[in-house]
Design a protein around this motif. Sequence first.
Motif, PDB file in Angstrom:
ATOM      1  N   GLN A   1      -2.258   3.813  -8.865  1.00  0.00           N
ATOM      2  CA  GLN A   1      -3.040   3.189  -7.929  1.00  0.00           C
ATOM      3  C   GLN A   1      -2.624   1.575  -7.173  1.00  0.00           C
ATOM      4  OE1 GLN A   1      -6.498   1.361 -10.354  1.00  0.00           O
ATOM      5  NE2 GLN A   1      -6.574   3.267 -11.681  1.00  0.00           N
ATOM      6  N   LEU A   2      -1.439   2.008  -7.241  1.00  0.00           N
ATOM      7  CA  LEU A   2      -0.698   0.804  -6.480  1.00  0.00           C
ATOM      8  C   LEU A   2       0.232   0.966  -5.096  1.00  0.00           C
ATOM      9  CD1 LEU A   2       1.282  -1.050  -8.960  1.00  0.00           C
ATOM     10  CD2 LEU A   2      -0.634  -1.080  -8.208  1.00  0.00           C
ATOM     11  N   ASP A   3      -0.053   0.552  -3.962  1.00  0.00           N
ATOM     12  CA  ASP A   3       0.875   0.952  -2.849  1.00  0.00           C
ATOM     13  C   ASP A   3       0.998   0.116  -2.327  1.00  0.00           C
ATOM     14  OD1 ASP A   3       1.244   1.801   0.021  1.00  0.00           O
ATOM     15  OD2 ASP A   3      -0.486   2.595   0.581  1.00  0.00           O
ATOM     16  N   VAL A   4       2.386   0.175  -2.030  1.00  0.00           N
ATOM     17  CA  VAL A   4       3.913  -0.064  -1.559  1.00  0.00           C
ATOM     18  C   VAL A   4       3.839  -1.478  -0.547  1.00  0.00           C
ATOM     19  CG1 VAL A   4       5.649   0.471  -3.429  1.00  0.00           C
ATOM     20  CG2 VAL A   4       5.064   1.006  -0.451  1.00  0.00           C
ATOM     21  N   LEU A   5       2.704  -1.171   0.679  1.00  0.00           N
ATOM     22  CA  LEU A   5       2.783  -1.250   1.884  1.00  0.00           C
ATOM     23  C   LEU A   5       1.674  -2.328   1.320  1.00  0.00           C
ATOM     24  CD1 LEU A   5       2.027   2.341   3.703  1.00  0.00           C
ATOM     25  CD2 LEU A   5       4.134   0.680   3.614  1.00  0.00           C
ATOM     26  N   ASP A   6       1.250  -2.525   0.596  1.00  0.00           N
ATOM     27  CA  ASP A   6       0.024  -3.396   0.436  1.00  0.00           C
ATOM     28  C   ASP A   6       1.436  -4.343  -0.648  1.00  0.00           C
ATOM     29  OD1 ASP A   6      -2.086  -2.836   1.265  1.00  0.00           O
ATOM     30  OD2 ASP A   6      -2.616  -1.227  -0.072  1.00  0.00           O
ATOM     31  N   SER A   7       2.525  -4.624  -0.881  1.00  0.00           N
ATOM     32  CA  SER A   7       3.358  -5.627  -0.972  1.00  0.00           C
ATOM     33  C   SER A   7       3.096  -7.246   0.005  1.00  0.00           C
ATOM     34  CB  SER A   7       4.651  -5.525  -0.952  1.00  0.00           C
ATOM     35  OG  SER A   7       5.736  -6.124  -1.874  1.00  0.00           O
ATOM     36  N   ARG A   8       3.160  -8.222  -1.693  1.00  0.00           N
ATOM     37  CA  ARG A   8       3.422  -9.647  -1.012  1.00  0.00           C
ATOM     38  C   ARG A   8       1.924  -9.532   0.235  1.00  0.00           C
ATOM     39  NH1 ARG A   8       8.954 -11.781   0.093  1.00  0.00           N
ATOM     40  NH2 ARG A   8       9.185  -8.905   0.420  1.00  0.00           N
ATOM     41  N   LEU A   9       0.641  -9.239   0.086  1.00  0.00           N
ATOM     42  CA  LEU A   9      -0.540  -9.360   1.101  1.00  0.00           C
ATOM     43  C   LEU A   9      -0.773 -10.817   0.967  1.00  0.00           C
ATOM     44  CD1 LEU A   9      -1.928  -6.423   1.755  1.00  0.00           C
ATOM     45  CD2 LEU A   9      -0.436  -7.122   2.906  1.00  0.00           C
ATOM     46  N   PRO A  10      -1.123 -11.476   1.774  1.00  0.00           N
ATOM     47  CA  PRO A  10      -1.976 -12.879   1.574  1.00  0.00           C
ATOM     48  C   PRO A  10      -3.155 -13.432   0.748  1.00  0.00           C
ATOM     49  CG  PRO A  10      -2.209 -12.842   3.757  1.00  0.00           C
ATOM     50  CD  PRO A  10      -1.123 -11.831   3.429  1.00  0.00           C
ATOM     51  N   PRO A  11      -4.283 -14.252   0.459  1.00  0.00           N
ATOM     52  CA  PRO A  11      -5.609 -14.263   0.660  1.00  0.00           C
ATOM     53  C   PRO A  11      -6.250 -13.639   1.312  1.00  0.00           C
ATOM     54  CG  PRO A  11      -4.484 -15.924  -1.009  1.00  0.00           C
ATOM     55  CD  PRO A  11      -3.320 -15.566  -0.451  1.00  0.00           C
ATOM     56  N   GLY A  12      -7.619 -13.070   0.864  1.00  0.00           N
ATOM     57  CA  GLY A  12      -8.459 -12.299   2.107  1.00  0.00           C
ATOM     58  C   GLY A  12      -7.431 -11.437   3.174  1.00  0.00           C
ATOM     59  N   SER A  13      -6.484 -10.654   2.216  1.00  0.00           N
ATOM     60  CA  SER A  13      -6.106  -9.694   3.027  1.00  0.00           C
ATOM     61  C   SER A  13      -6.689  -8.065   2.883  1.00  0.00           C
ATOM     62  CB  SER A  13      -4.425  -9.335   3.290  1.00  0.00           C
ATOM     63  OG  SER A  13      -3.653  -9.876   3.458  1.00  0.00           O
ATOM     64  N   VAL A  14      -6.772  -7.182   3.318  1.00  0.00           N
ATOM     65  CA  VAL A  14      -7.568  -6.137   4.071  1.00  0.00           C
ATOM     66  C   VAL A  14      -6.910  -4.655   3.727  1.00  0.00           C
ATOM     67  CG1 VAL A  14      -9.572  -4.392   4.530  1.00  0.00           C
ATOM     68  CG2 VAL A  14     -10.544  -7.094   4.704  1.00  0.00           C
ATOM     69  N   SER A  15      -6.995  -4.028   2.918  1.00  0.00           N
ATOM     70  CA  SER A  15      -5.656  -3.193   2.195  1.00  0.00           C
ATOM     71  C   SER A  15      -7.025  -2.104   3.118  1.00  0.00           C
ATOM     72  CB  SER A  15      -5.720  -2.644   1.353  1.00  0.00           C
ATOM     73  OG  SER A  15      -5.312  -1.085   0.763  1.00  0.00           O
ATOM     74  N   GLU A  16      -5.593  -1.697   4.057  1.00  0.00           N
ATOM     75  CA  GLU A  16      -6.250   0.092   5.492  1.00  0.00           C
ATOM     76  C   GLU A  16      -6.340   1.181   4.141  1.00  0.00           C
ATOM     77  OE1 GLU A  16      -3.332  -0.037   8.031  1.00  0.00           O
ATOM     78  OE2 GLU A  16      -4.069  -1.990   9.331  1.00  0.00           O
ATOM     79  N   ALA A  17      -5.297   1.252   3.068  1.00  0.00           N
ATOM     80  CA  ALA A  17      -4.997   2.115   2.301  1.00  0.00           C
ATOM     81  C   ALA A  17      -6.172   2.625   1.258  1.00  0.00           C
ATOM     82  CB  ALA A  17      -3.175   2.149   1.789  1.00  0.00           C
ATOM     83  N   GLN A  18      -6.119   1.090   0.577  1.00  0.00           N
ATOM     84  CA  GLN A  18      -6.893   0.873  -0.478  1.00  0.00           C
ATOM     85  C   GLN A  18      -8.946   0.793   0.351  1.00  0.00           C
ATOM     86  OE1 GLN A  18      -5.920   1.869  -3.363  1.00  0.00           O
ATOM     87  NE2 GLN A  18      -4.278   1.819  -3.447  1.00  0.00           N
ATOM     88  N   GLY A  19      -8.874   0.265   1.109  1.00  0.00           N
ATOM     89  CA  GLY A  19     -10.257   0.634   1.248  1.00  0.00           C
ATOM     90  C   GLY A  19     -10.538  -1.658   0.869  1.00  0.00           C
TER      91      GLY A  19
END
Length: 308
Positions: A65-83
């Motif tokens: 369920q993890l994606d390394v592209l989402d590493s260290r995203l700030p609060p409120g960020s939207v994941s393009e891969a996870q949605g």
Amino acid sequence: MSTPSPTPLKKYAAVGGTRSVWRQALDDLCASPVALGAMVVLALIVLSALTAHWITPQNPYDLMQLDVLDSRLPPGSVSEAQGYTYWLGTDGQGRDLYSAIVYGLRISLLVGIGSAVAAAVIGTLVGLLAAYAGGRVDALIMRVVDLLLSFPTILMALMILAYLGKGVGNVVLTLVLLEWAYYARTARAQALVESRREYVDAARGQAIAAWRIVCGHILPNCLPPLMVIGTLQVARAITLEATLSFLGLGVPITEPSLGLLISNGFQFMLSNEYWISVFPGIALLVTIVAINLVGDRLRDVLNPRLQR
């Protein structure tokens, strides 16, 4: 027929019956707005930990369920891969911090409550044995208790875990070995006071078995201070577990823990990625403060002399 022992709370002796005593004590506990608010917060924390699988968008310790592209995203960020939105941001492995905190609360509460309950049972039995047996047995037990209490807890925990290794079970075992002495000393002191009461002398005069005197007469009157210590020891155990995990000797990296989450984000503090450590730290702080507030109010209720 033996002489009945007095109620655990002398303040409520006129209420009638042990059940009414504890119901009145619960009413007094809820009478404080601060304690009531702390209990509500604590109930929400426990409920969140128990329902973590349903209220979190991901299992932070499931690699699928993890994606390394989402590493260290700030609060409120939207994941393009996870949605979905990472309301508290992500850590260095791309885990949703909100999910990691909720799952971490489960382990922290398990360690805190489990170690406190086990230590309370062992310490209470040892303390009652020392008080009722007296003589050399009492002296030997209390010397062991004094020896355990003379060493710094965190230092002893580090030494034990260095030998046992990481793991939730090893952390619980370590905390039990270090905490039972607090209950033993309190149970012994309270039991010595109760064993000199007239109702205990009357029970002894009627040739009642020693274990019935201890369990049916002395133990119920030792419970109030032990309950207060148990509440505060839960917060202390959670703090110790977080400290040990932060130092790398507590919960392994494959398990969620608030202390481990704080440790994982500590290296990113200088790069202004504060949320990785700050939000788990806030969750740990709120949990400990809520438990301590409930424990302080419980102490005032069970010991009316402390009430203002």
